[in-house]
Design a protein around this motif. Structure first.
Motif, short mmCIF file in Angstrom:
data_model
loop_
_atom_site.label_atom_id
_atom_site.label_comp_id
_atom_site.label_asym_id
_atom_site.label_seq_id
_atom_site.Cartn_x
_atom_site.Cartn_y
_atom_site.Cartn_z
N ALA A 23 42.41 4.12 -6.73
CA ALA A 23 43.38 4.51 -5.71
C ALA A 23 44.13 3.27 -5.24
CB ALA A 23 42.68 5.17 -4.53
N ILE A 24 45.45 3.29 -5.39
CA ILE A 24 46.28 2.14 -5.03
C ILE A 24 47.22 2.53 -3.91
CG2 ILE A 24 47.79 0.32 -5.90
CD1 ILE A 24 46.96 1.19 -8.74
N GLY A 25 46.93 2.06 -2.73
CA GLY A 25 47.76 2.33 -1.58
C GLY A 25 47.88 1.07 -0.74
N THR A 26 47.57 1.18 0.55
CA THR A 26 47.54 -0.01 1.40
C THR A 26 46.54 -1.01 0.87
OG1 THR A 26 48.11 1.35 3.31
CG2 THR A 26 47.21 -0.82 3.76
N GLY A 27 45.45 -0.50 0.33
CA GLY A 27 44.46 -1.32 -0.36
C GLY A 27 44.25 -0.79 -1.77
N ILE A 28 43.22 -1.28 -2.43
CA ILE A 28 42.86 -0.79 -3.76
C ILE A 28 41.35 -0.59 -3.81
CG2 ILE A 28 42.83 -1.27 -6.25
CD1 ILE A 28 45.27 -3.01 -5.89
N ALA A 29 40.94 0.61 -4.19
CA ALA A 29 39.52 0.89 -4.33
C ALA A 29 39.33 1.81 -5.52
CB ALA A 29 38.96 1.54 -3.06
N ALA A 30 38.10 1.89 -6.00
CA ALA A 30 37.83 2.66 -7.21
C ALA A 30 36.56 3.47 -7.09
CB ALA A 30 37.73 1.71 -8.41
#
Length: 327
Positions: A139-146
């Motif tokens: 997920a790439i938005g304000t941050g990036i997490a997976a």
């Protein structure tokens, strides 16, 4: 015989919460959206979560359905085993026993999950990664997490912090990340970072400290940078390529670690479509040596993924897991 079983699902964000009543086959029979109003404080937010969940359960019963469980997804650090929202900057949670509070209020088995992990769960079982077996949802938005999902189960990690791919070091000495270290993937390739980088190079905020407001809403959005890059603007093209290269480095590291069949890109940046996927696929291919190149696709479920994933988590909690096969 008609199956009247349903689960109540809530995906709680800092601004709003997406809520639904979902059948075991993954079909949504009722959907609602409510404001979170996080500024009211964590106690008020929890109160709203419980009120909404109870309301959905009551409406389901009025429709002749039988709620069997509740699934709740929240951002931040989540201890899924204990059902505790350990920390969330967006919602203000600090060690909130969300699961126990929901069980006490609704009298239903309740599962608590991390918003990105449950989103990955939904994309792996019902969305763009369906049938792949091994999926990395990013997920790439304000941050990036997976979320790393294997055979329909998302890895949580020893401390509930699995999937923090945004904090892979990709550019030593690069921009300082919100975590405090310079050069993290998130500091270069998140939507917020792309907007800030463009503004800095354009002279709009050069030499100025980054404010909290700019972290959330940079002067230029990543979507605008992508659009300008597509029209051939050199500066936007430079910033966009920097982000593509950093993402490719981060995803190549992820592939080296997890050897997945499919990487699903979600979040706001994925809305750039082929403007992101085409150059990113090429950059990934350049970085593959003996590793198998993963199938790189855009998420299919949009902003419903978190809510659907919360529903899947609830169904898993009560041992009902035929949804992805029958949908």
């Amino acid at each position: 015989m008609t199956d009247d079983r349903v689960v109540v699902a809530l995906d709680v964000g800092g601004t709003g919460m997406k809520c639904a009543v979902v059948r075991p086959d993954g079909v949504v029979v009722r959907a609602e959206r409510h404001p979170t109003d996080a500024a009211r404080g964590p106690a008020a937010v929890v109160g709203t979560i419980l009120d909404v969940a109870e309301g959905l359960a009551d409406k389901a019963r009025a429709d002749g359905l039988t709620p069997i469980a509740v699934g709740i997804a929240v951002p931040g650090v989540v201890d899924e085993a204990r059902g505790v929202a350990v920390w969330s900057a967006n919602v203000g949670f600090r060690d909130v026993p969300v699961r126990d509070l929901a069980v006490a209020r609704l009298g239903l088995p309740t599962a608590l999950g991390h918003d990105v992990r449950v989103g990955g769960l939904a994309e792996a079982r019902l969305g763009a990664g369906r049938g792949s077996g091994h999926v990395l949802f990013v997920a790439i938005g304000t941050g990036i997490a997976a979320a790393h999902v294997v055979d329909g189960t998302a890895a949580v990690g020893a401390h509930g912090a699995a999937g923090e791919i945004g904090h892979i070091l990709v550019r030593p000495g690069g921009p300082r990340c919100g975590c405090g270290r310079p050069g993290c993937l998130e500091a270069i390739a998140s939507a917020a970072a792309i907007g800030r980088r463009y503004a800095e190079l354009a002279g709009q905020s050069a030499d100025a400290p980054v404010t909290a407001a700019e972290v959330a809403e940079p002067p230029v959005t990543a979507a605008e940078v992508a659009q300008r890059a597509a029209t051939g603007e050199p500066l936007a093209g430079q910033v966009w390529q920097e982000a593509i290269d950093a993402l490719a480095d981060g995803l190549a590291s992820g592939q080296a670690l997890f050897d997945v069949a499919t990487i699903v890109l979600g979040g706001g940046l994925a809305q750039a479509g082929d403007g992101l996927l085409t150059p990113l696929r090429a950059a990934m291919r350049e970085r593959m040596t003996f590793h198998r190149e993963p199938h790189l696709v855009a998420a299919a479920l949009g902003d419903e993924a978190g809510c659907l994933g919360a529903a899947l988590l609830a169904l898993d909690a009560v041992g009902v897991r035929d949804h992805q096969e029958k949908r």
